[in-house]
Enzyme design. Sequence first.
Site, PDB file in Angstrom:
ATOM      1  N   LYS A   1      -5.602  -3.649  -7.841  1.00  0.00           N
ATOM      2  CA  LYS A   1      -5.264  -2.384  -7.186  1.00  0.00           C
ATOM      3  C   LYS A   1      -6.542  -1.628  -6.841  1.00  0.00           C
ATOM      4  O   LYS A   1      -7.419  -1.434  -7.680  1.00  0.00           O
ATOM      5  CB  LYS A   1      -4.382  -1.524  -8.082  1.00  0.00           C
ATOM      6  CG  LYS A   1      -3.999  -0.214  -7.414  1.00  0.00           C
ATOM      7  CD  LYS A   1      -3.014   0.592  -8.245  1.00  0.00           C
ATOM      8  CE  LYS A   1      -2.621   1.863  -7.511  1.00  0.00           C
ATOM      9  NZ  LYS A   1      -1.633   2.648  -8.281  1.00  0.00           N
TER      10      LYS A   1
ATOM     11  N   VAL B   1      -2.569  -2.548  -3.132  1.00  0.00           N
ATOM     12  CA  VAL B   1      -2.528  -3.641  -4.111  1.00  0.00           C
ATOM     13  C   VAL B   1      -2.788  -4.940  -3.360  1.00  0.00           C
ATOM     14  O   VAL B   1      -2.117  -5.243  -2.361  1.00  0.00           O
ATOM     15  CB  VAL B   1      -1.172  -3.689  -4.846  1.00  0.00           C
ATOM     16  CG1 VAL B   1      -1.165  -4.842  -5.847  1.00  0.00           C
ATOM     17  CG2 VAL B   1      -0.903  -2.372  -5.549  1.00  0.00           C
TER      18      VAL B   1
ATOM     19  N   SER C   1       0.850  -1.192   0.000  1.00  0.00           N
ATOM     20  CA  SER C   1       0.000   0.000   0.000  1.00  0.00           C
ATOM     21  C   SER C   1       0.879   1.231   0.000  1.00  0.00           C
ATOM     22  O   SER C   1       2.058   1.190   0.371  1.00  0.00           O
ATOM     23  CB  SER C   1      -0.955  -0.002   1.209  1.00  0.00           C
ATOM     24  OG  SER C   1      -0.209  -0.036   2.411  1.00  0.00           O
ATOM     25  N   GLY C   2       0.296   2.336  -0.436  1.00  0.00           N
ATOM     26  CA  GLY C   2       1.019   3.599  -0.496  1.00  0.00           C
ATOM     27  C   GLY C   2       0.034   4.738  -0.661  1.00  0.00           C
ATOM     28  O   GLY C   2      -1.187   4.553  -0.546  1.00  0.00           O
TER      29      GLY C   2
ATOM     30  N   ASP D   1       4.174   8.348 -13.144  1.00  0.00           N
ATOM     31  CA  ASP D   1       4.631   7.915 -11.815  1.00  0.00           C
ATOM     32  C   ASP D   1       5.762   6.897 -11.948  1.00  0.00           C
ATOM     33  O   ASP D   1       5.730   5.823 -11.346  1.00  0.00           O
ATOM     34  CB  ASP D   1       3.466   7.314 -11.037  1.00  0.00           C
ATOM     35  CG  ASP D   1       3.747   7.250  -9.526  1.00  0.00           C
ATOM     36  OD1 ASP D   1       4.704   7.919  -9.089  1.00  0.00           O
ATOM     37  OD2 ASP D   1       3.020   6.528  -8.819  1.00  0.00           O
TER      38      ASP D   1
END
Length: 406
Positions: free
Chosen positions: A47, A32, A26-27, A145
Amino acid sequence: MAEDGEHPPDGRLIGGRYRLTGRLGSGPAGTVWRARDEQARLAVAVKEPLLPGDPADEEESRRLAHRLYREARAATRVRHPSAVRVYDVVTEGGVPWIVMELVAGESLHEVLRRGPLAHTEAARIGLAVLGALRAAHAVGIVHRDVKPANVLLESGSGRVVLTDFGIGDGHPDVAPAGFVAPERAAGPGAGPASDLWSLGALLRAALGSAGPGPLGPLLDRLQADAPEERPGAEEAAAALRDLLGATPVPPAPRHTPPEPEPEPESEPEPEPEPEPEPEPEPESQSVAVPETERGPVPSPVPGPVPRARAVTLGPAPASPADPPPASPADPPPASLAAPPAASPADAPASPADAPPASSADVAATRAVDAHPAPPGEAPRARPADPRRRGPLAVLGLLLARKPGAD
């Protein structure tokens, strides 16, 4: 999914097909999950994007969810060995869940924790990431990204896989420091040149304390402040290939059904040797002989002229094969019988009753007697005596005689 094959009690089913079985990471952009495709019976990665609010209530979250769904659907068209495969996009509670290929390995971010990479390994990873970016740009997708956490290294094969195509949060303030192009921070927006700037930042981070070395000139150009001063993707790829000595990037395996093995080719049967054609026979040559050299044409030798034979006026003598003449008492055959109108008094009963010889018969007899046949020839035939004629001949004379002839 648990080791015993059963779904965990809290396993959530997304889109009626994908069962969540565990958290992968995770972020700031989202979480995910590891999941199980219950229709294809395949392990996948799903996701769950993190939105600023509820799309049902906030316009900004609704707009962001719509953009994420549209770009995730477009990402399904990206085809490259180093691009993660996007299988499906399903909406659950107004949030687009992105179903992707599950890559077994670790991220470049985790690898760099153990130390910097060699120049050749950095160039190999950079060339693979650049190929995935070019494939995305070709279908109108900007990644936005590019960072070490979104680059995966597959275990066993060493395949480089770039993830999160166009489905990042898009906010530069939540991106890691040092990986956002200047134009994005200034507000003009992201483009293909912004992804190339981020690629230069990723390679510089991969080399770390080892320094850019032979990659220095390329990295300086990739990270130029003005987008127009940066090299294009083709020029950057040529520089990375020169550093690698034209070493190709290893191909990436695909999670697709294996193709059937081709049947072993059987050795072709030897072709029969063609039979030799028969030699043509020599043509006979005809030589024309001039007329002056030709001999005289022999004339045909005349043969003996056949002499005329005398015609017998009377009946032909009977041959041994002929049947004997019928007697006056025997009745004539049916084919030669007299007409029924004739009475027995009309036909002579014996040779004595035959009519006398006519004047023509007497004259013919006298002519034969006056002129006998030359020596060596057969005697001429004399007219037959009507008195010696058989009954058939007499009957024929009687029938042929016309009334008043005598």
